[in-house]
Design a protein around this motif. Structure first.
Motif, PDB file in Angstrom:
ATOM      1  N   THR A 263      32.099  26.565 -33.268  1.00 47.62           N
ATOM      2  CA  THR A 263      32.444  25.248 -33.682  1.00 47.62           C
ATOM      3  C   THR A 263      32.055  24.208 -32.251  1.00 47.62           C
ATOM      4  N   GLU A 264      30.621  24.598 -32.160  1.00 47.49           N
ATOM      5  CA  GLU A 264      30.038  23.457 -31.135  1.00 47.49           C
ATOM      6  C   GLU A 264      30.107  22.133 -31.671  1.00 47.49           C
ATOM      7  N   PRO A 265      30.711  21.208 -30.823  1.00 46.68           N
ATOM      8  CA  PRO A 265      30.586  20.022 -31.264  1.00 46.68           C
ATOM      9  C   PRO A 265      29.278  19.200 -31.790  1.00 46.68           C
ATOM     10  N   THR A 266      29.338  18.942 -33.318  1.00 49.69           N
ATOM     11  CA  THR A 266      28.075  18.103 -33.656  1.00 49.69           C
ATOM     12  C   THR A 266      27.944  16.715 -33.075  1.00 49.69           C
ATOM     13  N   PRO A 267      26.692  16.292 -32.652  1.00 49.82           N
ATOM     14  CA  PRO A 267      26.610  15.149 -31.953  1.00 49.82           C
ATOM     15  C   PRO A 267      26.944  14.055 -33.058  1.00 49.82           C
ATOM     16  N   ASP A 268      27.349  12.860 -32.627  1.00 50.04           N
ATOM     17  CA  ASP A 268      27.503  11.282 -33.316  1.00 50.04           C
ATOM     18  C   ASP A 268      26.404  10.777 -33.370  1.00 50.04           C
ATOM     19  N   ASN A 269      25.232  10.721 -32.592  1.00 45.49           N
ATOM     20  CA  ASN A 269      24.475   9.903 -32.612  1.00 45.49           C
ATOM     21  C   ASN A 269      23.082  10.603 -31.594  1.00 45.49           C
ATOM     22  N   GLY A 270      22.027   9.878 -31.573  1.00 46.47           N
ATOM     23  CA  GLY A 270      21.044  10.242 -30.793  1.00 46.47           C
ATOM     24  C   GLY A 270      20.428   9.057 -29.938  1.00 46.47           C
ATOM     25  N   LEU A 271      19.903   9.313 -28.620  1.00 48.12           N
ATOM     26  CA  LEU A 271      19.351   7.991 -27.956  1.00 48.12           C
ATOM     27  C   LEU A 271      17.769   8.375 -27.677  1.00 48.12           C
ATOM     28  N   ILE A 272      16.969   7.169 -27.676  1.00 50.82           N
ATOM     29  CA  ILE A 272      15.807   7.146 -27.050  1.00 50.82           C
ATOM     30  C   ILE A 272      15.739   6.234 -25.899  1.00 50.82           C
ATOM     31  N   GLN A 273      15.505   6.454 -24.870  1.00 51.96           N
ATOM     32  CA  GLN A 273      15.511   5.710 -23.550  1.00 51.96           C
ATOM     33  C   GLN A 273      17.004   5.179 -23.503  1.00 51.96           C
ATOM     34  N   GLY A 274      17.955   5.833 -23.817  1.00 48.97           N
ATOM     35  CA  GLY A 274      19.551   5.407 -23.684  1.00 48.97           C
ATOM     36  C   GLY A 274      20.303   4.666 -24.439  1.00 48.97           C
ATOM     37  N   THR A 275      19.427   4.436 -25.856  1.00 47.69           N
ATOM     38  CA  THR A 275      20.025   3.281 -26.886  1.00 47.69           C
ATOM     39  C   THR A 275      19.471   3.781 -28.077  1.00 47.69           C
ATOM     40  N   ASN A 276      20.127   3.194 -29.103  1.00 48.02           N
ATOM     41  CA  ASN A 276      19.892   3.697 -30.736  1.00 48.02           C
ATOM     42  C   ASN A 276      20.807   2.947 -31.484  1.00 48.02           C
ATOM     43  N   TYR A 277      20.613   2.680 -32.539  1.00 49.35           N
ATOM     44  CA  TYR A 277      21.438   2.120 -33.604  1.00 49.35           C
ATOM     45  C   TYR A 277      22.586   2.804 -34.083  1.00 49.35           C
ATOM     46  N   PHE A 278      23.759   2.411 -34.151  1.00 47.80           N
ATOM     47  CA  PHE A 278      24.830   3.160 -34.937  1.00 47.80           C
ATOM     48  C   PHE A 278      25.193   2.232 -36.119  1.00 47.80           C
ATOM     49  N   ASP A 279      25.740   2.945 -37.162  1.00 44.68           N
ATOM     50  CA  ASP A 279      26.470   1.942 -38.309  1.00 44.68           C
ATOM     51  C   ASP A 279      27.984   2.042 -37.966  1.00 44.68           C
ATOM     52  N   CYS A 280      28.304   0.832 -37.644  1.00 41.29           N
ATOM     53  CA  CYS A 280      29.869   0.990 -37.293  1.00 41.29           C
ATOM     54  C   CYS A 280      30.734   0.991 -38.584  1.00 41.29           C
ATOM     55  N   SER A 281      30.167   0.755 -39.523  1.00 39.47           N
ATOM     56  CA  SER A 281      30.857   1.201 -41.125  1.00 39.47           C
ATOM     57  C   SER A 281      31.221   2.518 -41.221  1.00 39.47           C
ATOM     58  N   SER A 282      30.509   3.449 -40.264  1.00 32.44           N
ATOM     59  CA  SER A 282      31.025   4.845 -40.403  1.00 32.44           C
ATOM     60  C   SER A 282      32.133   5.287 -40.116  1.00 32.44           C
ATOM     61  N   TYR A 283      32.885   4.300 -39.205  1.00 34.42           N
ATOM     62  CA  TYR A 283      34.372   4.505 -38.594  1.00 34.42           C
ATOM     63  C   TYR A 283      35.198   3.564 -39.497  1.00 34.42           C
ATOM     64  N   SER A 284      36.429   4.332 -39.820  1.00 35.30           N
ATOM     65  CA  SER A 284      37.441   3.314 -40.213  1.00 35.30           C
ATOM     66  C   SER A 284      38.036   2.456 -39.017  1.00 35.30           C
ATOM     67  N   SER A 285      38.861   1.621 -39.658  1.00 33.03           N
ATOM     68  CA  SER A 285      39.497   0.610 -38.652  1.00 33.03           C
ATOM     69  C   SER A 285      40.378   1.321 -37.635  1.00 33.03           C
ATOM     70  N   ASP A 286      40.997   2.469 -38.005  1.00 36.40           N
ATOM     71  CA  ASP A 286      41.796   3.073 -37.638  1.00 36.40           C
ATOM     72  C   ASP A 286      41.464   4.423 -36.503  1.00 36.40           C
ATOM     73  N   SER A 287      40.120   4.259 -36.398  1.00 36.51           N
ATOM     74  CA  SER A 287      39.471   5.380 -35.926  1.00 36.51           C
ATOM     75  C   SER A 287      39.627   5.652 -34.542  1.00 36.51           C
ATOM     76  N   GLY A 288      40.003   4.648 -33.926  1.00 42.15           N
ATOM     77  CA  GLY A 288      40.327   4.528 -32.223  1.00 42.15           C
ATOM     78  C   GLY A 288      38.975   4.176 -31.477  1.00 42.15           C
ATOM     79  N   TYR A 289      38.065   4.179 -32.355  1.00 43.84           N
ATOM     80  CA  TYR A 289      36.685   3.927 -31.683  1.00 43.84           C
ATOM     81  C   TYR A 289      36.561   2.410 -31.713  1.00 43.84           C
ATOM     82  N   THR A 290      35.912   1.749 -30.664  1.00 44.43           N
ATOM     83  CA  THR A 290      35.600   0.114 -30.711  1.00 44.43           C
ATOM     84  C   THR A 290      33.976   0.250 -30.714  1.00 44.43           C
ATOM     85  N   CYS A 291      33.444  -0.272 -31.833  1.00 46.46           N
ATOM     86  CA  CYS A 291      32.233  -0.459 -32.220  1.00 46.46           C
ATOM     87  C   CYS A 291      31.693  -1.688 -32.479  1.00 46.46           C
ATOM     88  N   HIS A 292      30.589  -2.162 -31.757  1.00 43.22           N
ATOM     89  CA  HIS A 292      29.955  -3.421 -31.894  1.00 43.22           C
ATOM     90  C   HIS A 292      28.559  -3.341 -32.642  1.00 43.22           C
TER      91      HIS A 292
END
Length: 621
Positions: A263-292
């Motif tokens: 049950t190794e944790p599967t990544p949520d994203n990947g980065l190139i030079q420390g940055t990348n795009y993430f689709d904030c709609s992937s998380y629900s409003s009650d996910s506990g994550y703050t996404c910009h």
């Protein structure tokens, strides 16, 4: 002796400135009986910009479709915590023949709240920035890194791929070569780089801290690279990594819990030079994550008909990255600090901790193209619904941020096995014949379910648990005291039951056959050495009848090798570097699960060591 010039870099900025008889030893540790049987027979600057207005990060990842051009918005704001855009663009006028110098770095480690891909989280940073600064030196240079730990937990820093010949205690492995640097404490790493050059990196080697941000590139220049240097016009580090939206400590607690097998944790994203795009709609409003929804991709400007060396470093924790640039072939010229005869490929698998240098020529129609790091999801035991495994950056001829209109991924299918680039393609540029082995050992890594339904990593029947006293401290003290248990070759009895230490003893040429008995692939890294890859297979067992016909003329050399599930590799190294050196799977979850052993070499030199007082003092803090 040549005079040594000292160059001080403020903060993290750099300023130029006889063969024994053959015998085979099979080490097997009885799981129940607890005894050992030893039997005969047996290595472009980053621009921040591409903000997506569309939702869903994979809308343009088709290998054959020609996407409709989409206007994107470049950000003119560079956050103060983000690495300077030019830091990883190396100076082509660097003097690699300069007299040896001392290069000084002053680093403060802190915990900062940032959002590399738009999702806020705690990141471990160097001088308030992420990812870490590039360390750029010449072979023969002395490096001083004054590291001050202002984090909540102790830490260490490992210099991946460096030999540390004569400075084993600077290898930076917690509980093996040093104790951790406590919070609010400083420690000076002090070592000289000799007899190696190329692309390396550094990272924390305490628990899974590097997963949280403590990583950076380390480049060593040498005149020996001059012939290859004629093949490119620009030199660029490309740091790639998988990325998690939770701290590794929280994820590790769940992974190591009772009843969690594979049950190794599967990544949520990947980065190139420390940055990348993430689709904030992937998380629900009650996910506990703050996404910009303003995250960005990296941008690499290129000039028509110029050639670019891309130094690829996989600084991730779990994912194999398959690297490519749409419409541009890759000419491979280096692997793990070893120059190779140029070979052309369309894609290259870069496994965790590995480094490759590739050359691309900007010979396509002017416009924008996707650089891709595609995670090999066949390596994962479970899916992650928020993960877009196609990590992208922009290669732009026009220095614009317009989404590519005619960029096409290669039509070749992505590989499904988690394996290295075909080793037969890699031929070292400088010939270094493999000497005849004088001793052979066989080790067998696996995962086993033990007491309390805990799934642990093992070498033979030993699962590693950090020692309260570093094993090198114990070895030096024991050798100086004349304790024979510390100098007996084979599986050492001198350490506690969680330390699998293979004591080679004196000068030997070692053949180490690693049989992977696990159902997953593992990137194994040997500290302190570059080894010859004598033979390797994704299936079956090594045929000893072929042993005398192995290629010894100029086999590939490296320090990190991926061994497929139920596969094997035969590696060879000269055991001439004194110390205790970790050999471990570089998947951060697996290290903490115990998939680590140690190799003890050159007892005759270690017994005369005096470990520096400041290193010993870390264990008294």
């Amino acid at each position: 002796m040549a005079a040594v010039k000292t160059t001080v870099a403020a903060g993290d900025e750099k300023k130029p400135v006889a063969t024994s008889s053959m015998h085979r030893i099979l080490i097997m540790v009885g799981a129940a009986a607890g005894f050992v049987v030893i039997a005969l027979g047996l290595g472009l600057g980053l621009g921040l910009g591409l903000k997506h207005h569309t939702l869903g990060g994979s809308t343009h990842s088709s290998s054959s479709a020609t996407p409709t051009p989409t206007t994107v918005v470049a950000s003119d704001t560079i956050q103060p915590w983000r690495r300077n855009t030019q830091d990883y663009n190396l100076d082509m006028n660097w003097n690699n023949t300069a007299a040896p110098t001392t290069r000084v770095y002053n680093w403060t480690l802190t915990e900062i709240q940032i959002a590399p891909d738009g999702v806020e989280r705690t990141v471990l940073a160097i001088n308030g920035m992420f990812p870490g600064p590039v360390v750029e030196v010449n072979v023969g240079d002395r490096i001083l890194v004054n590291l001050t730990n202002h984090m909540s937990n102790a830490t260490t820093m490992h210099w991946h791929g460096l030999y540390q010949n004569g400075t084993n205690w600077m290898d930076g492995v917690n509980s093996i070569t040093q104790c951790g640097i406590p919070p609010n404490t400083s420690f000076l790493y002090n070592f000289t780089i000799e007899n190696q050059y190329g692309t390396f990196w550094y990272h924390s080697h305490t628990k899974a801290q590097y997963t949280d941000g403590l990583v950076g590139p380390l480049i060593v220049h040498s005149p020996e690279e001059d012939p290859i240097r004629e093949l490119y016009d620009y030199d660029q580090v490309v740091l790639v990594q998988d990325w998690y939206h939770d701290l590794s400590s929280a994820l590790m607690e769940g992974y190591l819990a009772s009843g969690n097998e594979n049950t190794e944790p599967t990544p949520d994203n990947g980065l190139i030079q420390g940055t990348n795009y993430f689709d904030c709609s992937s998380y629900s409003s009650d996910s506990g994550y703050t996404c910009h929804d303003n995250s960005t991709r990296a941008k690499f400007p290129v000039t028509k008909n110029k050639r670019y060396r891309l130094r690829l470093i996989n600084a991730g924790s779990f994912a194999e990255m398959i690297f490519s640039v749409d419409n541009h072939t890759l000419s491979v010229i280096e692997a793990d600090g070893v120059l190779v005869e140029p070979v052309t490929v369309h894609r290259i698998p870069v496994n965790i901790a590995q480094r490759y240098s590739v050359i691309i020529e900007a010979n396509q129609t002017s416009g924008n193209y996707w650089m891709r790091c595609q995670m090999n999801q066949f390596c994962f035991s479970q899916s992650n619904p928020v993960l877009d495994s196609n990590i992208e950056a922009l290669v732009t001829y026009d220095n614009t941020t317009t989404e590519p209109a005619h960029s096409s991924d290669w039509l070749l299918m992505l590989q499904v096995s988690c394996i290295d680039l075909d080793p037969s393609l890699l031929v070292p540029y400088y010939v270094d014949p493999a000497p005849k082995a004088t001793v052979q050992y066989i080790v067998e890594p696996s995962f086993q379910i033990g007491a309390y339904a805990l799934d642990r990593g093992y070498f033979n029947s030993t699962t590693w648990v950090a020692s309260s006293t570093p094993t090198v401290n114990l070895a030096v003290a024991g050798l100086q005291a004349g304790n024979s248990s510390f100098s007996t070759t084979g599986l050492s009895r001198a350490y506690d039951s969680h330390q699998f230490v293979l004591n080679v003893g004196g000068w030997e040429v070692v053949d180490l056959l690693i049989n992977n008995l696990d159902e997953g692939s593992h990137p194994f890294h040997l500290h302190g050495y570059t080894f010859w890859v004598m033979a390797q297979s994704s299936t079956g067992v090594f045929d000893w009848n072929t042993y005398d016909s192995l290629n010894t003329t100029n086999p590939m050399r490296r320090d990190t090798i991926m061994i497929n599930a139920y596969g094997w590799a035969l590696i060879r190294f000269r055991a001439d570097n004194p110390g205790i050196w970790a050999l471990h799977c570089h998947i951060s979850w697996h290290i903490e699960a115990g998939l680590l052993m140690q190799v003890q070499t050159r007892d005759d030199l270690m017994k005369d060591w005096t470990i520096p007082a400041d290193v010993l003092a870390l264990c008294e803090a």
